[in-house]
Write a protein that holds these residues in place. Structure first.
Motif, short mmCIF file in Angstrom:
data_model
loop_
_atom_site.label_atom_id
_atom_site.label_comp_id
_atom_site.label_asym_id
_atom_site.label_seq_id
_atom_site.Cartn_x
_atom_site.Cartn_y
_atom_site.Cartn_z
N VAL A 21 34.32 40.13 35.38
CA VAL A 21 35.38 40.46 36.33
C VAL A 21 34.82 41.33 37.46
CG1 VAL A 21 37.55 41.71 36.61
CG2 VAL A 21 37.21 40.21 34.64
N ALA A 22 34.00 42.32 37.12
CA ALA A 22 33.43 43.21 38.13
C ALA A 22 32.52 42.47 39.10
CB ALA A 22 32.66 44.34 37.44
N VAL A 23 31.74 41.54 38.61
CA VAL A 23 30.84 40.78 39.49
C VAL A 23 31.66 39.91 40.45
CG1 VAL A 23 29.15 38.90 39.52
CG2 VAL A 23 28.84 40.83 37.98
N CYS A 24 32.67 39.25 39.94
CA CYS A 24 33.50 38.39 40.81
C CYS A 24 34.20 39.21 41.88
CB CYS A 24 34.53 37.63 39.98
SG CYS A 24 33.82 36.35 38.94
N VAL A 46 39.10 34.02 41.94
CA VAL A 46 38.40 33.80 40.67
C VAL A 46 38.34 35.10 39.87
CG1 VAL A 46 36.16 33.24 39.64
CG2 VAL A 46 37.06 31.84 41.49
N GLY A 47 38.11 36.22 40.55
CA GLY A 47 38.08 37.51 39.87
C GLY A 47 39.41 37.89 39.26
N VAL A 48 40.49 37.62 39.98
CA VAL A 48 41.83 37.91 39.45
C VAL A 48 42.13 37.00 38.27
CG1 VAL A 48 44.29 37.78 40.00
CG2 VAL A 48 42.71 38.87 41.59
N TYR A 49 41.76 35.73 38.37
CA TYR A 49 41.97 34.81 37.24
C TYR A 49 41.16 35.25 36.02
CZ TYR A 49 41.96 30.70 34.30
OH TYR A 49 42.08 29.86 33.22
N CYS A 50 39.91 35.65 36.24
CA CYS A 50 39.08 36.12 35.13
C CYS A 50 39.66 37.39 34.51
CB CYS A 50 37.65 36.37 35.60
SG CYS A 50 36.71 34.88 35.90
#
Length: 65
Positions: A21-24, A46-50
């Protein structure tokens, strides 16, 4: 729609889920800072979905060890 299988054993450790999540979201911030709003929005989504799939909706008691 499912982008990946959150039940996979790779996602069991909390640090891996947080790192993904942090990387996205970090990459999204980098893209926005680089004046690339399309890629920033894409990686932000993508980060929010992850975050939803791996942190909020993740149920460790349903996953076998």
């Amino acid at each position: 729609m499912q982008l990946f299988d959150a039940d996979h054993p790779f996602f069991r450790p909390l640090w891996r889920r947080v790192a993904i999540v942090a990387v996205c979201l970090g990459w999204a911030a980098f893209e926005f800072a680089s004046a690339s709003p399309f890629w920033g929005a894409l990686f932000g989504g993508v980060g929010v979905y992850c975050a939803w799939a791996l942190l909020i909706n993740y149920r460790p008691d349903t996953h076998t060890k």
